[in-house]
Structures are given as structure tokens and as C-alpha cells.
Design an enzyme around this catalytic site. Structure first.
Site: not given
Ligand code: 13P
Length: 258
Positions: A9, A11, A99, A101, A171, A177, A216
Site C-alpha cells: 500500500n 499510500k 484502511h 487512515e 492492521e 508507520g 511495520s
């Protein structure tokens, strides 16, 4: 169990030039392998999907390209949005929905994600559905309540037959991240729970649905994480932008495939 799914991904990173160079580099390395059992998916930003697909086609293996989001309506007055017809016409075959985010910064709810997921399936594309708890959820021992609420909401009206086109990515938000993945025991606990949820709800299809870990995941921790029971692959952010790291994760998956 099927072979691994290794999905990147990207992003909101890369442009046309860097998209071409990353995929070219990944393809060159992957093409040195005689056989690739894993399903490889690369999800660049919308604007780069076209060139990503053209570049991915040059590989002798099947490098899939996916989108990171979609709108659930077919068309119309939704300025700035991207429909599944548009995505389909780019010849990409996967779409990430839900996701964290998008949930956090664009207020996407489980009901929104459910609409998107159904729209993806209606268009005969494959879904990568993301779920995961925040640090606060985990610290207040709500992880599995949160995962259950997310799954119940996002998978509303989804039947056993649909599951062959759905991949679930766990996730944990707190591991995304940060450079520090969840511990293998935490991943194992969550993935065993997920498998159990899927089997209860979707019988045989629940046994084979791919469960990816994301947060990560990198070339260093992939050997340990991909070896955890009920981990069938990874959804990779940062490390998927670095061809050497992404290919190293693919090679790990290959070495663990039966
Ligand atoms: P990182 O691998 O950068 O932690 O991102 C994970 C992720 O959000 C993939 O969707």
C-alpha cells in the site's frame, strides 16, 4: 491454505516517474525467480495506476495492481471521487477498503466501508478489507470487541460465496508507520481470533480466506511474522516503497510456501 498474499500500500507517495522505477525494479528482481506462488499486489495512488499496470505487465509473473479506495456510487455528482468503473477500466483487480487512515482522517464508518465493499464485489474486483484496533482500544481491553464490530459492520449482507473475493487485513493502528510491529504473540492471538470468526460465519470459505497482517511489516521481521499461524500474507506500507525490501518480503513468503 492458499499461498501468501503480499500487498504493498503505497499510500500518498510516488509520482509517475517513481511508480515506473519501483515497479520496474521489483519486476526485474521477481523475474529472476522461476516460479512465484504468492499473489503480489501493488496499490499505488489513483493517478499512477495506469502506468503501474503497464509496467507490471512487463513482468513474466503476475504482478497485480490495486486501488487504495473507491466510491460506492456508480457515477454522478461526487467531485473528486473515483468510481469502480474508472478503476476497472484501468485493469487493476484489487481495491483496499476500510484502511484505518481513511477511517481516522476521512471519517469512514463501517457502514460506508460495507457499501464500498459491496460495490467492489458487484464490479467483480477483489477486496482487501482492513480492520484494526487503536492503542486506546487495546489498552482498555476492547480489541476483540472492536474487531467484531468492524467485521460485523463491514461484512453486513456478505455471504459465504462472496468470501472468495475478499481478503482481510488486520492492521493494529498503533503498529502502522511506527517501525515497531505488533509482537508475534499479539498477531497470533488476533489472527486465530479472526480465523475463528470467519469459520463460524462463513464455514468453508472462512477456512481459506486470506488473513494479512499489516503494521511495520518489513524485510527484517517478515520471516517471523509470516510464519505465525493464520497469517497468510502482509499488507505493507513503508517497506513496499523500497524494492529491495518488498522483494525480500516476497522471497520470504516464497520460502515459507508449501
Ligand atoms: P506500514 O507498513 O508503513 O506500517 O503501513 C502499514 C499499512 O498501513 C499498510 O496498509
Amino acid at each position: 491454505m492458499n499461498n501468501f498474499v503480499i500487498a504493498g500500500n503505497w499510500k500518498m507517495n510516488t509520482n509517475i516517474e517513481t511508480t515506473i522505477s519501483i515497479i520496474k525494479n521489483v519486476a526485474e528482481q521477481v523475474d529472476q525467480l522461476n516460479e512465484v506462488k504468492s499473489t503480489i499486489v501493488i496499490c499505488p495512488p489513483f493517478t499512477n495506476i495506469y502506468v503501474a499496470v503497464q509496467e507490471a505487465k512487463k513482468s513474466k509473473h503476475n504482478l497485480h495492481v490495486g486501488a487504495q479506495n473507491c466510491h460506492f456510487e456508480e457515477s454522478g455528482a461526487f467531485t473528486g471521487e473515483i468510481s469502480l468503473d474508472m478503476i476497472k477500466s484501468l485493469n487493476c483487480d484489487y481495491v483496499i477498503v476500510g484502511h484505518s487512515e481513511r477511517r481516522a482522517y476521512f471519517n469512514e464508518t463501517n457502514a460506508d466501508i460495507n457499501k464500498k465493499l459491496k460495490a467492489v464485489l458487484k464490479n467483480n474486483l477483489k477486496v482487501i478489507l482492513c480492520i484494526g484496533e487503536t492503542l486506546e482500544d487495546r489498552q482498555s481491553h476492547k480489541t476483540f470487541d472492536v474487531l467484531e464490530t468492524q467485521l460485523n459492520g463491514c461484512l453486513q449482507d456478505i455471504v459465504e460465496n462472496d468470501m472468495k473475493n475478499i481478503i482481510i487485513a488486520y492492521e493494529p493502528v498503533w503498529a502502522i508507520g511506527t517501525g515497531v510491529s505488533a509482537k508475534t504473540e499479539e498477531i497470533e492471538e488476533a489472527h486465530n481470533w479472526l480465523r475463528n470468526y470467519c469459520e463460524k460465519k462463513y464455514a468453508n470459505a472462512g477456512k481459506t480466506v486470506a488473513l494479512l497482517y499489516g503494521g511495520s511489516l518489513n524485510d527484517k521481521n517478515a520471516p517471523e511474522i509470516l510464519n505465525v499461524s493464520n497469517v497468510n500474507g502482509g499488507l505493507i506500507g513503508g517497506a513496499s516503497l523500497v524494492p529491495e525490501k518488498f522483494v525480500s518480503i516476497i522471497k520470504t513468503a516464497e520460502s515459507l510456501s508449501k
